[in-house]
Design a protein around this motif. Structure first.
Motif, short mmCIF file in Angstrom:
data_model
loop_
_atom_site.label_atom_id
_atom_site.label_comp_id
_atom_site.label_asym_id
_atom_site.label_seq_id
_atom_site.Cartn_x
_atom_site.Cartn_y
_atom_site.Cartn_z
N ARG A 163 16.15 -4.78 0.19
CA ARG A 163 16.76 -3.54 -0.29
C ARG A 163 15.75 -2.39 -0.21
O ARG A 163 16.10 -1.26 0.16
CB ARG A 163 17.27 -3.71 -1.72
N ASP A 164 14.49 -2.69 -0.56
CA ASP A 164 13.45 -1.66 -0.48
C ASP A 164 13.28 -1.18 0.96
O ASP A 164 13.19 0.03 1.22
CB ASP A 164 12.12 -2.21 -1.00
N TRP A 165 13.22 -2.12 1.90
CA TRP A 165 13.02 -1.74 3.30
C TRP A 165 14.19 -0.89 3.81
O TRP A 165 13.98 0.09 4.53
CB TRP A 165 12.86 -2.97 4.18
N GLU A 166 15.40 -1.25 3.41
CA GLU A 166 16.55 -0.44 3.80
C GLU A 166 16.44 0.96 3.21
O GLU A 166 16.75 1.95 3.88
CB GLU A 166 17.85 -1.11 3.33
N GLY A 167 15.99 1.06 1.96
CA GLY A 167 15.82 2.37 1.34
C GLY A 167 14.71 3.18 1.97
O GLY A 167 14.73 4.41 1.91
N LEU A 168 13.75 2.51 2.61
CA LEU A 168 12.64 3.21 3.26
C LEU A 168 12.96 3.61 4.69
O LEU A 168 12.19 4.36 5.31
CB LEU A 168 11.39 2.31 3.26
N ASN A 336 17.38 13.06 -3.73
CA ASN A 336 17.08 12.06 -2.71
C ASN A 336 15.59 11.99 -2.42
O ASN A 336 15.04 10.90 -2.19
CB ASN A 336 17.85 12.36 -1.42
N VAL A 337 14.92 13.15 -2.40
CA VAL A 337 13.48 13.18 -2.16
C VAL A 337 12.74 12.45 -3.29
O VAL A 337 11.83 11.65 -3.04
CB VAL A 337 12.97 14.62 -2.04
N LEU A 338 13.11 12.71 -4.53
CA LEU A 338 12.45 12.08 -5.67
C LEU A 338 12.67 10.56 -5.66
O LEU A 338 11.74 9.79 -5.95
CB LEU A 338 12.95 12.68 -6.98
N ARG A 339 13.88 10.13 -5.32
CA ARG A 339 14.15 8.69 -5.26
C ARG A 339 13.33 8.03 -4.15
O ARG A 339 12.77 6.95 -4.34
CB ARG A 339 15.63 8.45 -5.01
N LEU A 340 13.28 8.69 -3.00
CA LEU A 340 12.50 8.14 -1.89
C LEU A 340 11.02 8.10 -2.23
O LEU A 340 10.33 7.10 -1.95
CB LEU A 340 12.73 8.99 -0.63
N GLN A 346 6.12 2.86 -5.02
CA GLN A 346 6.23 1.48 -5.49
C GLN A 346 5.80 0.49 -4.42
O GLN A 346 5.33 -0.61 -4.75
CB GLN A 346 7.67 1.19 -5.92
N ARG A 347 5.93 0.85 -3.15
CA ARG A 347 5.52 -0.05 -2.06
C ARG A 347 4.19 0.37 -1.43
O ARG A 347 3.77 -0.22 -0.44
CB ARG A 347 6.60 -0.11 -0.98
N SER A 348 3.54 1.38 -1.99
CA SER A 348 2.30 1.88 -1.39
C SER A 348 1.15 0.89 -1.53
O SER A 348 0.17 0.99 -0.81
CB SER A 348 1.91 3.21 -2.02
N ASP A 349 1.26 -0.07 -2.46
CA ASP A 349 0.19 -1.04 -2.62
C ASP A 349 0.26 -2.14 -1.56
O ASP A 349 -0.57 -3.06 -1.56
CB ASP A 349 0.21 -1.65 -4.02
N ASP A 350 1.25 -2.06 -0.66
CA ASP A 350 1.35 -3.05 0.40
C ASP A 350 0.22 -2.90 1.42
O ASP A 350 -0.03 -3.80 2.22
CB ASP A 350 2.70 -2.93 1.13
N ILE A 351 -0.44 -1.76 1.43
CA ILE A 351 -1.54 -1.54 2.35
C ILE A 351 -2.84 -2.00 1.71
O ILE A 351 -3.07 -1.80 0.51
CB ILE A 351 -1.64 -0.05 2.75
N GLU A 352 -3.68 -2.64 2.50
CA GLU A 352 -4.95 -3.15 1.98
C GLU A 352 -5.86 -1.99 1.59
O GLU A 352 -6.11 -1.08 2.36
CB GLU A 352 -5.64 -4.02 3.04
N GLY A 353 -6.34 -2.01 0.36
CA GLY A 353 -7.25 -0.97 -0.12
C GLY A 353 -6.55 0.16 -0.82
O GLY A 353 -7.21 0.97 -1.48
N GLY A 354 -5.23 0.28 -0.69
CA GLY A 354 -4.51 1.34 -1.38
C GLY A 354 -4.16 2.49 -0.48
O GLY A 354 -4.95 2.93 0.37
N PHE A 355 -2.96 3.00 -0.65
CA PHE A 355 -2.44 4.08 0.20
C PHE A 355 -3.27 5.34 0.06
O PHE A 355 -3.65 5.98 1.04
CB PHE A 355 -0.98 4.35 -0.17
#
Length: 458
Positions: A163-168, A336-340, A346-355
């Motif tokens: 669901r997150d990926w679809e929202g992104l 919509n911008v605020l939700r995105l 919330q998914r920015s920690d998926d990158i190693e070291g931090g977004f």
């Protein structure tokens, strides 16, 4: 050997072991037995590789699983050929290019590539039985031993990740990708793929390095230098130094510098023309394009660590979050911008070291200041702001407070008080005005010179 009717599958034959492989928001290191990924869900996906897990050059491509030209789909006017074959058993083949150390499509224009694709697809059953295909995951499964409760948690976690990926990615479209990246490569099954690398850049973000041509200039020589054709991004033109209409003077110009709603409206009109190609102005289409560009740039930072995309993502947020009238006039868009933005953080920690660590000195400070300004506009400047925007901002404000300890309420800060030093002496301290706050001595001033003339001091 028994035949296999596969779910949508990606095949990556001859991929060297220990290669960094990423699909959407999951990345891993390949093994000798890795030949591809199965059970790819419908929708947009981004596959990329890198020589190592460190900050090496990464290259990848956007592609769509399913019928991109179906009614109600995402083919928004861009000319995309009709796909061939059975969509329910889609097999996408990528070829490893040993010269550039990247994955590239098997192209429809090459007869050798067509034969190679047929050979790999015919061998799919053997690869499946050897366990050479990984199941698609949107998130890494939980660590630890297997149990029924853990399997249920993993399944719920996987559904949330999808669901997150679809929202992104739900605002991406062939028209948007064609506008930003350019014409796609067409593979042997007549499916488009938009190729991007870590080094892809917009002209305004490029540096003139001696010996390396700038994007869009002497492309043949650029191939000789870096080993591949480099794409130039065509982002929406965000000019934060001029946010007023042509010919504006005095008060109008000063107000437009403080409230960038006019500049946002102008950008939306430009985006509607760029994305639509249908004639006329469709502001809803323009708003969708801006949201799509926010999605594209964020994900290219998260996966490829692309510098130019980071700068455009910041420019767009800098424009949108400094608008005031647009909070009421474009309530749905601002919501919509605020939700995105919340989902992206919330998914920015998926990158190693931090977004935010990719931004060097500033980190997330630029965003904290923007959100503080937006909160001031929402609660102190705009009367009767829409409930939709207010509610979505409260969720975002609460999340950054819990996750980053960002206090967005200026009133929560003590700007003047008594500080006791180590020796017991008490001194009065005053927090100085921040030039970015447009308050105190930095606040814009309009001076009346008489006879209808005005002079601005910003």
């Amino acid at each position: 050997m028994a035949s296999v009717t596969p779910s949508p599958t990606i095949l990556v034959p001859y991929l060297p072991p220990k290669t960094l492989v990423g699909i959407d928001l999951i990345a891993f290191t390949s093994t000798p037995n890795f030949h591809g990924i199965r059970d790819i869900p419908n929708g947009w996906h981004f596959l990329y590789t890198g020589a190592t897990e460190s900050l090496s050059l990464r290259s990848g491509g956007w592609f769509y699983v399913g019928d991109i030209s179906a009614p109600g789909g995402t083919n928004d006017g861009a000319i995309i050929p009709a796909p061939r074959g059975n969509l329910t058993s889609e097999v996408v083949v990528w070829k490893w290019n040993t010269d550039t150390e990247t994955l590239v499509p098997l192209r429809a224009s090459d007869d050798v590539d067509k034969q190679e694709a047929m050979r790999h697809k015919a061998n799919l059953a053997a690869i499946w039985q050897r366990g050479g295909l990984l199941r698609y995951r949107s998130r890494a499964p939980s660590s630890g031993g297997r149990s029924q409760s853990r399997e249920v948690d993993d399944e719920e976690n996987e559904e949330e990740g999808r669901r997150d990926w679809e929202g992104l990615t739900d605002r991406l479209s062939p028209g948007l990708l064609r506008h930003i990246v350019g014409d796609p490569d067409i593979d042997v099954d007549a499916r488009p793929r938009w190729m991007v690398t870590s080094a892809s850049t917009a002209q305004r973000d490029s540096e003139n390095i001696p010996g390396i041509p700038e994007p869009g200039q002497d492309s043949g020589r650029l191939v000789d230098v870096i080993g591949e054709q480099e794409s130039e991004f065509s982002f929406l033109p965000v000019d934060l130094k001029k946010t007023w209409r042509e010919g504006a003077i005095g008060r109008e110009r000063t107000e437009a510098a403080q409230d960038r709603s006019w500049a946002l409206g102008d950008l939306i009109q430009q985006a509607s023309v760029a994305d639509g190609e249908r004639g006329g102005i469709d502001e809803q289409l323009g708003e969708t394009h801006i949201l799509g560009e926010l999605q594209f740039t964020f994900l290219m930072v998260l996966t490829l660590m692309n510098y130019s995309c980071l700068q455009q993502w910041k420019r767009l947020l800098n424009l949108i979050l400094t608008c005031q009238r647009a909070i009421k006039e474009r309530e749905q868009f601002m919501s919509n911008v605020l939700r995105l933005l919340l989902l992206q953080l919330q998914r920015s920690d998926d990158i190693e070291g931090g977004f935010f660590d990719l931004d060097g000195e500033e980190g997330g400070e630029f965003l904290r200041k923007l959100l503080m300004k937006f909160r001031t506009s929402l609660y102190e400047v705009i009367e009767d702001a829409g409930a939709l925007v207010t509610e979505d901002f409260k969720k975002l404000e609460s999340w950054v407070k819990d996750e980053y300890d960002w206090e967005l309420n200026r009133g929560a800060f003590v700007r003047r008080g008594i500080l006791q030093l180590e020796d017991g002496e008490q001194v009065e301290m005053d927090m100085g005005d921040d030039g970015n706050d447009e308050m105190g001595e930095y606040a814009p001033v309009v001076v009346d010179l008489g006879e209808g003339n005005t002079m601005q001091d910003v």
